[in-house]
Motif scaffolding. Sequence first.
Motif, PDB file in Angstrom:
ATOM      1  N   ILE A 530       0.840  -1.210   0.000  1.00  0.00           N
ATOM      2  CA  ILE A 530       0.000   0.000   0.000  1.00  0.00           C
ATOM      3  C   ILE A 530       0.875   1.260   0.000  1.00  0.00           C
ATOM      4  O   ILE A 530       0.609   2.213  -0.739  1.00  0.00           O
ATOM      5  CB  ILE A 530      -0.943  -0.005   1.222  1.00  0.00           C
ATOM      6  N   LYS A 531       1.955   1.227   0.791  1.00  0.00           N
ATOM      7  CA  LYS A 531       2.845   2.390   0.873  1.00  0.00           C
ATOM      8  C   LYS A 531       3.537   2.653  -0.468  1.00  0.00           C
ATOM      9  O   LYS A 531       3.626   3.807  -0.916  1.00  0.00           O
ATOM     10  CB  LYS A 531       3.888   2.155   1.962  1.00  0.00           C
ATOM     11  N   ASN A 532       4.011   1.590  -1.105  1.00  0.00           N
ATOM     12  CA  ASN A 532       4.683   1.753  -2.402  1.00  0.00           C
ATOM     13  C   ASN A 532       3.744   2.306  -3.453  1.00  0.00           C
ATOM     14  O   ASN A 532       4.125   3.165  -4.258  1.00  0.00           O
ATOM     15  CB  ASN A 532       5.271   0.415  -2.865  1.00  0.00           C
ATOM     16  N   CYS A 533       2.504   1.837  -3.434  1.00  0.00           N
ATOM     17  CA  CYS A 533       1.500   2.339  -4.380  1.00  0.00           C
ATOM     18  C   CYS A 533       1.219   3.824  -4.115  1.00  0.00           C
ATOM     19  O   CYS A 533       1.129   4.624  -5.053  1.00  0.00           O
ATOM     20  CB  CYS A 533       0.223   1.520  -4.261  1.00  0.00           C
ATOM     21  N   ALA A 534       1.096   4.186  -2.825  1.00  0.00           N
ATOM     22  CA  ALA A 534       0.829   5.586  -2.473  1.00  0.00           C
ATOM     23  C   ALA A 534       1.974   6.491  -2.912  1.00  0.00           C
ATOM     24  O   ALA A 534       1.750   7.620  -3.372  1.00  0.00           O
ATOM     25  CB  ALA A 534       0.600   5.701  -0.965  1.00  0.00           C
ATOM     26  N   ARG A 535       3.213   6.000  -2.792  1.00  0.00           N
ATOM     27  CA  ARG A 535       4.365   6.805  -3.224  1.00  0.00           C
ATOM     28  C   ARG A 535       4.331   7.023  -4.744  1.00  0.00           C
ATOM     29  O   ARG A 535       4.669   8.113  -5.222  1.00  0.00           O
ATOM     30  CB  ARG A 535       5.676   6.123  -2.827  1.00  0.00           C
ATOM     31  N   GLU A 536       3.931   6.000  -5.471  1.00  0.00           N
ATOM     32  CA  GLU A 536       3.806   6.147  -6.926  1.00  0.00           C
ATOM     33  C   GLU A 536       2.726   7.160  -7.285  1.00  0.00           C
ATOM     34  O   GLU A 536       2.811   7.832  -8.318  1.00  0.00           O
ATOM     35  CB  GLU A 536       3.480   4.794  -7.566  1.00  0.00           C
ATOM     36  N   LEU A 537       1.727   7.290  -6.404  1.00  0.00           N
ATOM     37  CA  LEU A 537       0.639   8.242  -6.644  1.00  0.00           C
ATOM     38  C   LEU A 537       0.969   9.640  -6.098  1.00  0.00           C
ATOM     39  O   LEU A 537       0.107  10.523  -6.115  1.00  0.00           O
ATOM     40  CB  LEU A 537      -0.653   7.720  -5.999  1.00  0.00           C
ATOM     41  N   GLY A 538       2.195   9.820  -5.581  1.00  0.00           N
ATOM     42  CA  GLY A 538       2.629  11.164  -5.166  1.00  0.00           C
ATOM     43  C   GLY A 538       2.763  11.390  -3.677  1.00  0.00           C
ATOM     44  O   GLY A 538       3.030  12.518  -3.253  1.00  0.00           O
ATOM     45  N   MET A 539       2.579  10.355  -2.846  1.00  0.00           N
ATOM     46  CA  MET A 539       2.698  10.547  -1.402  1.00  0.00           C
ATOM     47  C   MET A 539       4.160  10.745  -1.003  1.00  0.00           C
ATOM     48  O   MET A 539       5.045  10.031  -1.468  1.00  0.00           O
ATOM     49  CB  MET A 539       2.121   9.343  -0.647  1.00  0.00           C
ATOM     50  N   GLN A 540       4.404  11.726  -0.139  1.00  0.00           N
ATOM     51  CA  GLN A 540       5.741  11.976   0.400  1.00  0.00           C
ATOM     52  C   GLN A 540       5.865  11.277   1.745  1.00  0.00           C
ATOM     53  O   GLN A 540       5.031  11.462   2.627  1.00  0.00           O
ATOM     54  CB  GLN A 540       5.944  13.487   0.562  1.00  0.00           C
ATOM     55  N   THR A 541       6.901  10.457   1.915  1.00  0.00           N
ATOM     56  CA  THR A 541       7.069   9.748   3.192  1.00  0.00           C
ATOM     57  C   THR A 541       7.571  10.704   4.269  1.00  0.00           C
ATOM     58  O   THR A 541       8.013  11.824   3.982  1.00  0.00           O
ATOM     59  CB  THR A 541       8.069   8.581   3.057  1.00  0.00           C
ATOM     60  N   LEU A 542       7.520  10.226   5.525  1.00  0.00           N
ATOM     61  CA  LEU A 542       8.005  11.035   6.638  1.00  0.00           C
ATOM     62  C   LEU A 542       9.472  11.397   6.462  1.00  0.00           C
ATOM     63  O   LEU A 542       9.871  12.543   6.689  1.00  0.00           O
ATOM     64  CB  LEU A 542       7.818  10.277   7.956  1.00  0.00           C
TER      65      LEU A 542
END
Length: 567
Positions: A530-542
């Motif tokens: 889920i995290k990897n998919c969110a990063r591909e969609l533009g999410m910036q990690t902490l």
Amino acid sequence: MQVENHTLFGVLRASGKLTDEVLHTVMQDDAVYPARACQRLIDMGFISEEDLLKILGTVFGYPYISLKNYKFKELFIEGLSETFMREARVVPLDLTDNTLSIAINNPFDRHVLDAIAMMTSHRLAVYLAKDNEIADAIEKLFSTGASSIDRLIENITKDEAGDIAVNDEGDIDHLKDLASEAPVIRLVNMLISRAVELQASDIHFEPFEKTFKVRYRIDGVLHDVESPPKNLQAAVISRVKIMSKLNIAERRLPQDGRIKLRVMGKEIDFRVSTLPTLFGESVVMRILDSESIVFDLDRLGFPRDQLKKFQDLITRPYGIILVTGPTGSGKTTTLYSALNKINDAEKKIITVEDPVEYQLFGINQIHVKPSIGLTFANCLRSILRQDPDVIMIGEIRDAETAEIAIHAALTGHLVFSTLHTNDAAGAITRLLEMGMENYLVSSSLLGIMAQRLVRVICPQCREEYEPSEEILCEMELDPASHRGLKLARGKGCENCAGTGYRGRTGIYELLMMHDEIKKLILAQADSTTIKNCARELGMQTLREAGWAKVREQVTTVSEVIRVTQVE
């Protein structure tokens, strides 16, 4: 200069620091003794000593000076004895061209200044300084080594062996008497005042076998401070328990209490927790200073694009918004700020908290009490019959609470809550592990935000430097293409108590519920997917959000690594 009481009254009134009611109450019987009235204002917490001295400085024409980091000369003036300085609370600062600069604490005592002028035959340049700073300066000058705590407790009754008498284990009445003695009261008041002055969030009183430690949590990090002697441990802890209206005879069970005090001119709440340990009771005081905290999303450190996304989320009519992170990561502040943003006459907002830390105007707040059956789940059932538009749940702790929250979101309510997970994606798997159906989670969640607090570089001692290749690699930057990059760090100064940091700001990881994320929830994918998919969609990690703050010279590399080391 002779200062009439009514003139002082007028100056204090004009300063705006004190109300007429306070001034009339404190000063009505002190027309002859204005110095006594001023000291009473400080002792009762209506105004800080520094603020009062600055006001008095305008009356007498004596500038206020801080002696904290003043570079004292070994200035021994003929005629000024150590005894006189201690009794008159005066210390010499400088002697230049027959002008003697001195710091005093009581500008009303003109006789002291006349005596100094007569004894030294010098012209005087007078400054006002805090009483404890003058006392510390005298100690440095004469090198007696006595600390401010030593001076406070020197008048406590001593036994024949010369030790402070604290036979606490069996004699509760004696302990109560000792905790009510003026030196112990002043000692505890000083420890509390110092914590507030340093903007600490917690005071820790910790008993060990041979020592009694006091520590302040400042900007999320614990710092050792000057501590009372071990044989005053029981008296100090009993004093705090008396102030909190706790049972001082009960030392086997944990207790919780609250105190409301006026410190340095501010009304401050303290949440007190006691816990029995091997060598006595450990006490923690949480400082809740509602006057210094501002619940404003624009001031929490959000990047502009992330702030816009979060503001869009909190204006949705229904659904669940989760904020995740460890204890002390600022989750409650973020939720309070969000509620403040959407609070208006058209919405009914109810919160369920354990405990209610700050009171929010126009919002119904409930303090849960599990001991009488008032749990999160029971509160939520009743809240839904109160016709709310927005519900804030302090924390989703169990499956029952999670189920009611999801039900509330699906029936047209906007629900805010927190979870203790390391990142945003972990909140989804936590809900599924609680037994929530995947289709309910995917249809009710609007977004999840993980957050941490990083310390901000002190603006007074900030310095730029060029990072090494190792630091650039740690930041996942190419050293070859980032030559000449300037980062910042704090050297340590009086303003930041030598830490190099002053204040904190947030770093955020905002996971939005895109269709792709909902499909992964329905497929019960793990949090990494889920995290990897969110990063591909533009999410910036902490960690990425932290590196952005480092490049902006807001914080340091070590600080980001400290708060995001789980990644």
